[in-house]
Motif scaffolding. Structure first.
Motif, PDB file in Angstrom:
ATOM      1  N   MET A 362       0.834  -1.197   0.000  1.00 45.77           N
ATOM      2  CA  MET A 362       0.000   0.000   0.000  1.00 45.77           C
ATOM      3  C   MET A 362       0.875   1.256   0.000  1.00 45.77           C
ATOM      4  O   MET A 362       0.585   2.235  -0.711  1.00 45.77           O
ATOM      5  CB  MET A 362      -0.911  -0.003   1.225  1.00 45.77           C
ATOM      6  CG  MET A 362      -1.784  -1.231   1.367  1.00 45.77           C
ATOM      7  SD  MET A 362      -3.376  -1.137   0.569  1.00 45.77           S
ATOM      8  CE  MET A 362      -4.309  -0.135   1.675  1.00 45.77           C
ATOM      9  N   THR A 363       1.952   1.229   0.773  1.00 43.75           N
ATOM     10  CA  THR A 363       2.856   2.388   0.826  1.00 43.75           C
ATOM     11  C   THR A 363       3.537   2.603  -0.511  1.00 43.75           C
ATOM     12  O   THR A 363       3.625   3.738  -1.015  1.00 43.75           O
ATOM     13  CB  THR A 363       3.906   2.193   1.937  1.00 43.75           C
ATOM     14  OG1 THR A 363       3.238   2.079   3.196  1.00 43.75           O
ATOM     15  CG2 THR A 363       4.866   3.368   1.982  1.00 43.75           C
ATOM     16  N   MET A 364       4.033   1.522  -1.118  1.00 47.92           N
ATOM     17  CA  MET A 364       4.690   1.646  -2.421  1.00 47.92           C
ATOM     18  C   MET A 364       3.742   2.207  -3.470  1.00 47.92           C
ATOM     19  O   MET A 364       4.121   3.059  -4.287  1.00 47.92           O
ATOM     20  CB  MET A 364       5.208   0.289  -2.885  1.00 47.92           C
ATOM     21  CG  MET A 364       6.475  -0.161  -2.212  1.00 47.92           C
ATOM     22  SD  MET A 364       7.054  -1.688  -2.995  1.00 47.92           S
ATOM     23  CE  MET A 364       8.630  -1.878  -2.172  1.00 47.92           C
ATOM     24  N   MET A 365       2.511   1.712  -3.459  1.00 48.36           N
ATOM     25  CA  MET A 365       1.529   2.179  -4.426  1.00 48.36           C
ATOM     26  C   MET A 365       1.260   3.667  -4.232  1.00 48.36           C
ATOM     27  O   MET A 365       1.222   4.447  -5.206  1.00 48.36           O
ATOM     28  CB  MET A 365       0.239   1.380  -4.256  1.00 48.36           C
ATOM     29  CG  MET A 365      -0.655   1.383  -5.474  1.00 48.36           C
ATOM     30  SD  MET A 365      -0.006   0.285  -6.764  1.00 48.36           S
ATOM     31  CE  MET A 365      -0.422   1.229  -8.226  1.00 48.36           C
ATOM     32  N   SER A 366       1.097   4.071  -2.989  1.00 48.10           N
ATOM     33  CA  SER A 366       0.835   5.479  -2.688  1.00 48.10           C
ATOM     34  C   SER A 366       2.003   6.359  -3.113  1.00 48.10           C
ATOM     35  O   SER A 366       1.800   7.450  -3.679  1.00 48.10           O
ATOM     36  CB  SER A 366       0.567   5.658  -1.183  1.00 48.10           C
ATOM     37  OG  SER A 366      -0.600   4.965  -0.784  1.00 48.10           O
ATOM     38  N   GLU A 367       3.221   5.898  -2.830  1.00 48.47           N
ATOM     39  CA  GLU A 367       4.399   6.691  -3.178  1.00 48.47           C
ATOM     40  C   GLU A 367       4.561   6.830  -4.687  1.00 48.47           C
ATOM     41  O   GLU A 367       4.963   7.893  -5.187  1.00 48.47           O
ATOM     42  CB  GLU A 367       5.647   6.081  -2.548  1.00 48.47           C
ATOM     43  CG  GLU A 367       5.697   6.231  -1.041  1.00 48.47           C
ATOM     44  CD  GLU A 367       6.937   5.618  -0.417  1.00 48.47           C
ATOM     45  OE1 GLU A 367       7.198   5.883   0.764  1.00 48.47           O
ATOM     46  OE2 GLU A 367       7.656   4.866  -1.114  1.00 48.47           O
ATOM     47  N   MET A 368       4.259   5.768  -5.440  1.00 49.72           N
ATOM     48  CA  MET A 368       4.367   5.849  -6.894  1.00 49.72           C
ATOM     49  C   MET A 368       3.346   6.840  -7.445  1.00 49.72           C
ATOM     50  O   MET A 368       3.677   7.688  -8.300  1.00 49.72           O
ATOM     51  CB  MET A 368       4.163   4.475  -7.534  1.00 49.72           C
ATOM     52  CG  MET A 368       4.218   4.510  -9.055  1.00 49.72           C
ATOM     53  SD  MET A 368       4.143   2.882  -9.849  1.00 49.72           S
ATOM     54  CE  MET A 368       2.455   2.398  -9.475  1.00 49.72           C
ATOM     55  N   ILE A 369       2.111   6.760  -6.972  1.00 53.38           N
ATOM     56  CA  ILE A 369       1.075   7.673  -7.456  1.00 53.38           C
ATOM     57  C   ILE A 369       1.424   9.111  -7.088  1.00 53.38           C
ATOM     58  O   ILE A 369       1.287  10.028  -7.912  1.00 53.38           O
ATOM     59  CB  ILE A 369      -0.301   7.272  -6.889  1.00 53.38           C
ATOM     60  CG1 ILE A 369      -0.726   5.915  -7.457  1.00 53.38           C
ATOM     61  CG2 ILE A 369      -1.348   8.335  -7.194  1.00 53.38           C
ATOM     62  CD1 ILE A 369      -1.975   5.342  -6.824  1.00 53.38           C
ATOM     63  N   GLU A 370       1.899   9.319  -5.869  1.00 59.73           N
ATOM     64  CA  GLU A 370       2.261  10.665  -5.426  1.00 59.73           C
ATOM     65  C   GLU A 370       3.369  11.255  -6.300  1.00 59.73           C
ATOM     66  O   GLU A 370       3.302  12.410  -6.719  1.00 59.73           O
ATOM     67  CB  GLU A 370       2.712  10.614  -3.964  1.00 59.73           C
ATOM     68  CG  GLU A 370       3.162  11.947  -3.391  1.00 59.73           C
ATOM     69  CD  GLU A 370       2.043  12.960  -3.257  1.00 59.73           C
ATOM     70  OE1 GLU A 370       2.343  14.173  -3.312  1.00 59.73           O
ATOM     71  OE2 GLU A 370       0.880  12.552  -3.107  1.00 59.73           O
TER      72      GLU A 370
END
Length: 578
Positions: A362-370
């Protein structure tokens, strides 16, 4: 350059790249012996950015390593330390004080140090490239386990009031009009109240100005809503980009956006209301001399080769790729599939519900989108690749991940790639389905036609009858220079034959919206002498590239180019690129 354009003109930015002191911590004793305050004597040196495995004598090392550099400040300043990517675990220390921890490998993280004193300071980073049962990627993964600080490290000098973040969202209201919303996050590092002027520019023209007041230490969100007209949409044939710049007092920040719509309808993917047929390749951002610390110059060559092949899209397999690369795609009108490094072919289903694994995903996904939110070239956010989507664990993870992505960004399509097209139970959860299937390679000849027939019927049963479908991986290995009179396994002839038959079949199936050949270039495989995995990888490489690891074309490149461009002479290279 980290981007193809200048992000800051007022903010003073310094790259800390170069030779850093470096030591391996093979016995993991650095923390107990306090290496963050007393770095080992007589260290080695390591380039930053770089992968240590590309240096002599360090090829097979996976584990803990420590880096150190020194920073000199002429006067007391507020600092912003920005790490653009460190593989695996990273703990950062400033003058012996722990600033924080980050897990990942391909997305940036940062720390702010208010009122750093004048003088010489010590910056130390403890990294750990070890892959385990709950790391992302998993400990068995089909690419090499590089380690290191793989992208630049920046030291930015901040004024008392700085811009922490800038996000632009929009809703198209017509062919050339949009309602836009700009969110600007400001932060005060001052010990007193401050009033600063804020100015916003589009392609150098002012579209908003005003003053804001921040209390000491306050964070403030500034939201601007406007209707814009006479916009030119971003399209592959005309990739129009708009530079948005914010100036707040003595700080600034710029980013680029493009205006377009992405949607799905009747099994088709539509960009600006027009149906797309995707012709692409999978691309690892890897090279045997640089690993994942990929040089900008080679990105330009990769893209030239890909465009000459007739591609209009690239799949970023299997991790967030360089911002510089994404900028190039924005500028050249090339569509992109972005994903995080969940490669699950060897990943047991029971591990996908590990709470640590889920939180990391979830963190990786959020960081990529950000990080990548403003890139118009990105059409798809892909949440995982080849996990066991026959299982309830994978279904539950997919629900969590798709909900997260739609909450973070409703302007793109949510995708995944399945290696179980005939037994997958997650088909109804996604906006786009990718199929990875290696007929003619891992399975012998099981026939794509039978697989697709079964898959299309299952789509009806799972509510995915209208969901667009892409062939996201297919192909076979070909060793450069191995040619003959017959298409033998591992020969260039066999690889070309597989791809020729597959592409012609897929292009005749009206229920498919495009193809991503596996893969663009040969890549180093995870085939160390002490591991039992991937022993079928000749030369220690995944040899399914259309070009070699040094970008020399194989017969398969010319065959794919002929099909993608409709060129009857696959040896005709086209006009000289300008």
């Amino acid at each position: 350059m980290i981007r193809t354009f200048q992000q800051h003109r007022l903010r003073e930015c310094h790259l800390l790249d170069g030779l850093w002191d470096f030591v391996f911590d093979k016995d993991n004793i650095g923390l107990s012996e306090g290496w963050h305050t007393s770095f080992p004597a007589a260290p080695d040196q390591m380039p930053v950015p770089a992968c240590w495995n590309n240096e002599l004598g360090k090829f097979e090392y996976e584990g803990v390593a420590w880096y150190r550099t020194r920073v000199t400040l002429e006067e007391s300043r507020h600092l912003h330390l920005l790490f653009h990517a460190v593989l695996g675990h990273a703990d950062v220390y400033w003058d012996g004080n722990h600033l924080g921890y980050h897990f990942g490998g391909y997305t940036p993280f940062n720390f702010t140090i208010p009122n750093a004193t004048a003088g010489i300071h010590e910056l130390i980073v403890r990294t750990d490239s070890t892959l385990e049962l709950n790391t992302i990627p998993y400990h068995i993964v089909d690419w090499f386990h590089y380690g290191g600080i793989i992208r630049p490290v920046e030291m930015q000098l901040l004024p008392d009031v700085s811009i922490e973040n800038m996000r632009i969202t929009y809703e198209m209201t017509g062919d050339s009009s949009a309602d836009i919303r700009m969110n600007l996050s400001l932060r005060s590092l001052s010990d007193s109240s401050a009033e600063v002027p804020v100015s916003l520019y589009r392609n150098g023209e002012l579209f908003h100005t005003g003053n804001v007041r921040l209390k000491a230490g306050e964070r403030l969100e500034l939201n601007i809503e406007q209707s814009w007209t006479e916009l030119v949409r971003w399209e592959p044939e005309n990739p129009e980009l708009y530079m948005i710049r914010a100036v707040a007092g003595r700080d600034d920040r710029a980013d680029r956006i493009g205006f377009r719509t992405v949607e799905k309808r009747n099994k088709k993917i539509l960009l600006n209301g027009k149906e797309l047929y995707l012709q692409g390749v999978n691309r690892h951002e890897e090279h045997p001399e640089w690993g994942f610390a990929f040089p900008n110059k080679l990105m330009t060559k990769d893209l030239d080769i890909i465009l000459q092949m007739g591609c209009n899209t690239v799949r970023g397999s299997h991790y967030p790729q360089s911002e510089y690369w994404l900028d190039l795609l924005d500028e050249r009108g090339v569509l992109f599939w972005g994903e995080i490094p969940i490669w699950g072919a060897a990943f047991p289903a029971e591990h996908t519900d590990d709470p640590v694994f889920i939180q990391r995903a979830m963190t990786m996904m959020s960081e990529m989108i950000e990080r990548d939110f403003h890139h118009p070239s990105i059409l798809f956010w892909s949440v995982h690749n080849e996990i066991d989507t026959r299982s309830k664990q994978a279904y539950d993870l997919s629900v969590k991940m798709t909900e997260l992505v739609r909450q973070k960004d409703s302007s793109r399509l949510v995708a995944y790639a399945t290696m179980h097209p005939m037994t997958d139970i997650c088909l109804g959860l996604f906006d786009v389905i990718g199929i990875n299937y290696y007929d003619g390679w891992y399975f012998g000849h099981t026939k794509f036609e039978e697989m697709l027939s079964t898959f299309h019927e299952r789509c009806k049963a799972y509510g995915a009858e209208e969901t667009p479908v892409l062939m996201t991986e297919f192909g076979g290995a070909g060793i450069h220079g191995d040619t003959g009179w017959e298409p033998r396994l591992f020969s260039e002839d066999y690889q070309a034959e597989i791809l020729s038959k597959a592409l012609k079949l897929f292009r005749s199936d009206t229920k498919l919206s495009g193809t991503y050949v596996w893969q663009f270039a040969d890549t180093r495989a995870q085939l160390e002498s002490f591991r039992p995995h991937f022993r079928d990888r000749a030369r220690s490489f995944n040899n399914k590239g259309l070009v070699t690891e040094y970008r020399k074309p194989k017969l398969a490149y010319r065959v794919v180019k002929g099909i993608y461009t409709g060129c009857t002479d696959p040896y005709r290279w086209g006009t000289t690129l300008q």
